[in-house]
Design a protein around this motif. Structure first.
Motif, mmCIF file in Angstrom:
data_model
loop_
_atom_site.group_PDB
_atom_site.id
_atom_site.type_symbol
_atom_site.label_atom_id
_atom_site.label_comp_id
_atom_site.label_asym_id
_atom_site.label_seq_id
_atom_site.Cartn_x
_atom_site.Cartn_y
_atom_site.Cartn_z
ATOM 1 N N ALA A 196 -21.033 11.603 -40.139
ATOM 2 C CA ALA A 196 -20.738 10.661 -39.734
ATOM 3 C C ALA A 196 -21.747 9.527 -39.732
ATOM 4 O O ALA A 196 -22.778 9.580 -39.272
ATOM 5 N N GLY A 197 -21.459 7.719 -39.567
ATOM 6 C CA GLY A 197 -21.985 6.755 -39.852
ATOM 7 C C GLY A 197 -23.554 7.033 -39.008
ATOM 8 O O GLY A 197 -24.225 7.167 -39.381
ATOM 9 N N SER A 198 -23.136 6.820 -37.427
ATOM 10 C CA SER A 198 -24.495 6.691 -36.482
ATOM 11 C C SER A 198 -24.644 5.452 -37.333
ATOM 12 O O SER A 198 -26.182 5.740 -36.593
ATOM 13 N N VAL A 199 -24.603 4.791 -37.581
ATOM 14 C CA VAL A 199 -25.196 3.335 -38.081
ATOM 15 C C VAL A 199 -24.163 2.222 -37.165
ATOM 16 O O VAL A 199 -23.007 2.170 -37.851
ATOM 17 N N PRO A 200 -24.379 1.093 -36.922
ATOM 18 C CA PRO A 200 -23.655 0.323 -36.523
ATOM 19 C C PRO A 200 -23.574 -0.319 -38.353
ATOM 20 O O PRO A 200 -24.027 -2.080 -38.951
ATOM 21 N N TRP A 201 -22.150 0.054 -38.814
ATOM 22 C CA TRP A 201 -22.052 -0.730 -40.240
ATOM 23 C C TRP A 201 -20.215 -0.257 -40.823
ATOM 24 O O TRP A 201 -19.701 0.390 -40.346
ATOM 25 N N PRO A 202 -20.061 -1.291 -41.288
ATOM 26 C CA PRO A 202 -20.630 -2.545 -41.795
ATOM 27 C C PRO A 202 -21.232 -3.781 -40.752
ATOM 28 O O PRO A 202 -20.303 -3.557 -40.067
ATOM 29 N N PRO A 203 -21.509 -4.572 -40.931
ATOM 30 C CA PRO A 203 -22.119 -5.422 -40.350
ATOM 31 C C PRO A 203 -21.466 -6.356 -39.910
ATOM 32 O O PRO A 203 -20.003 -6.769 -40.143
ATOM 33 N N ALA A 259 -37.549 -1.697 -41.084
ATOM 34 C CA ALA A 259 -37.025 -1.579 -42.407
ATOM 35 C C ALA A 259 -35.947 -2.527 -42.964
ATOM 36 O O ALA A 259 -36.051 -3.513 -42.285
ATOM 37 N N GLY A 260 -35.637 -2.936 -44.075
ATOM 38 C CA GLY A 260 -35.079 -4.176 -44.317
ATOM 39 C C GLY A 260 -33.674 -3.864 -44.067
ATOM 40 O O GLY A 260 -33.096 -4.557 -44.697
ATOM 41 N N HIS A 261 -33.273 -3.210 -43.497
ATOM 42 C CA HIS A 261 -31.734 -2.483 -43.640
ATOM 43 C C HIS A 261 -30.944 -1.676 -42.349
ATOM 44 O O HIS A 261 -31.910 -1.615 -42.091
ATOM 45 N N ALA A 262 -29.869 -2.229 -42.486
ATOM 46 C CA ALA A 262 -29.857 -0.794 -40.470
ATOM 47 C C ALA A 262 -29.492 0.404 -40.689
ATOM 48 O O ALA A 262 -29.298 0.988 -40.310
ATOM 49 N N ILE A 263 -29.106 0.531 -42.306
ATOM 50 C CA ILE A 263 -29.100 1.522 -42.196
ATOM 51 C C ILE A 263 -30.151 3.260 -42.239
ATOM 52 O O ILE A 263 -30.196 3.490 -41.699
ATOM 53 N N PRO A 264 -31.639 2.222 -43.149
ATOM 54 C CA PRO A 264 -32.868 3.071 -42.843
ATOM 55 C C PRO A 264 -32.817 2.732 -41.444
ATOM 56 O O PRO A 264 -33.941 3.590 -41.276
ATOM 57 N N ALA A 265 -33.054 1.834 -41.035
ATOM 58 C CA ALA A 265 -33.400 1.661 -39.899
ATOM 59 C C ALA A 265 -33.036 2.489 -38.570
ATOM 60 O O ALA A 265 -33.573 3.126 -37.883
ATOM 61 N N PHE A 266 -31.358 2.573 -38.250
ATOM 62 C CA PHE A 266 -30.982 3.436 -37.926
ATOM 63 C C PHE A 266 -31.272 5.136 -38.211
ATOM 64 O O PHE A 266 -30.960 5.486 -37.552
ATOM 65 N N LYS A 267 -30.842 4.982 -38.913
ATOM 66 C CA LYS A 267 -31.378 6.926 -39.858
ATOM 67 C C LYS A 267 -33.186 6.954 -39.491
ATOM 68 O O LYS A 267 -33.008 8.494 -38.708
ATOM 69 N N LYS A 268 -33.715 5.629 -39.241
ATOM 70 C CA LYS A 268 -35.051 6.215 -38.779
ATOM 71 C C LYS A 268 -35.478 6.342 -37.482
ATOM 72 O O LYS A 268 -35.782 7.551 -36.883
#
Length: 344
Positions: free
Chosen positions: A79-86, A166-175
């Motif tokens: 599951a997510g663990s990312v603030p998405w969608p923005p 990171a240029g996008h929220a998804i890879p930023a929060f995955k890092k």
């Protein structure tokens, strides 16, 4: 009993099927009300092959109760663990909730002394690393030929230094998640494993991917329509491609990471390890659907990033993973799924 967060989603459903095939029982946790299970998670007489629970990952007590009720022995956190969608009204709160879900999964697992938690990461964390263009997501290319360009980079390994940007929220929060799992593994003694998943396609996936053209092409072949590629972030050409992994193979790789007796690393690439060019996909579809006449403009899009693929040596060595679906078999399987009346 293996708990899978996001277990009724695209990758989660295939991971659950693969866990069942390995002799494990599964409980699938989803925030939304569980709907109808996909056919491959239903047995004779309509009997569900998995258990389902509805819970918000922000509620750690709900997770603890599920763990106790089902005697959970492992977790695959998809599951997510990312603030998405923005676009959240409270972006700070959305970020806090996203990271809080990871903390809660680990906290609940630690309370049960669950041996291993596999956490989904993404190929996108490699963007800007050596061998990729800064700020781009890796994954275009193909083999030599008039519509295929040769690979120009070595496979990307898990030890490759990654940029802090990171240029996008998804890879930023995955890092961020990968850094946190490293810290939490040392602090709690849990085996926390990051799975960097490449471009996944197949049954239950998006009919229109923003990253790769293959779902749109398969849907068009199955429906006898022209592919609508307007959802893509960048135009698709025959000479481009990506490190694609078929959904059933992806689920099996994640299941093997969860069940392997011993893992020697904290992070694993989950990918095919090769570039699948769009020209290959077109050839496979046109061969299996005579008259489809699918095509893409030749060559590569000007300014497209270099061809990259992920090194899957770790995954193979530590789990025994080997893909079961080559491109032709995957295309045939996906076409059969759609022609059976499944919408995605």
């Amino acid at each position: 009993m293996i708990l899978v967060t996001g277990g009724l989603g695209f990758i989660g459903s295939h991971t659950a099927r693969a866990l069942l095939d390995l002799g494990e029982e599964c409980v699938l946790v989803q925030r939304r009300e569980p709907g109808a299970l996909p056919g491959f998670l239903v047995g004779a007489g309509g009997r569900p092959l998995v258990r389902t629970e509805r819970a918000d990952l922000g509620d750690v007590e709900a997770l603890r109760r599920i763990g106790e009720r089902h005697a959970v022995t492992g977790v695959v956190h998809l599951a997510g663990s990312v603030p998405w969608p923005p676009g959240a009204a409270d972006p700070v709160g959305a970020a806090q909730d996203a990271l809080g879900s990871l903390f809660n999964v680990v906290r609940a697992a630690a309370g049960r002394q669950v041996p291993r938690v596999v956490v989904a990461s993404t190929i996108g964390v490699y963007a800007g690393a050596p061998g990729t263009l800064p700020g781009t997501a890796p994954g275009s290319g193909g083999d030599a030929g008039p519509d295929r360009t040769p690979e120009v980079t070595a496979p990307l390994g898990e030890d490759l230094p990654l940029p802090m940007t990171a240029g996008h929220a998804i890879p930023a929060f995955k890092k961020i998640g990968e850094l946190l799992t490293g810290h939490l593994a040392a602090a709690t003694g849990l085996d926390l494993v990051n799975a960097r998943i490449s471009a996944v396609w197949g049954p239950l996936g998006r009919p229109a991917s923003p990253f790769v053209a293959v779902p749109q092409l398969v849907h068009a072949a199955a429906r006898g329509t022209e592919p609508d590629l307007s959802a893509l972030y960048a135009p698709a050409r025959a000479g481009q491609g990506a490190d694609l992994i078929y959904a059933r193979d992806c689920g099996r790789a994640l299941a093997l990471l969860q069940t392997a007796p011993r893992l020697r690393h904290r992070t694993y690439n989950v990918a095919s390890g090769r570039i699948t060019g769009n020209a290959e996909v077109l050839a496979a579809l046109n061969a299996q659907v005579p008259g489809a006449g699918l095509s893409l403009p030749p060559g590569r899009e000007p300014g497209a990033g270099p061809d990259v693929r992920l090194d899957v040596t770790r995954l193979r060595q530590d789990t025994g993973y080997a893909p079961r679906y080559d491109l032709e078999r995957a295309v045939a399987d996906y076409l059969g799924w759609l022609r059976a009346g499944n919408p995605r």
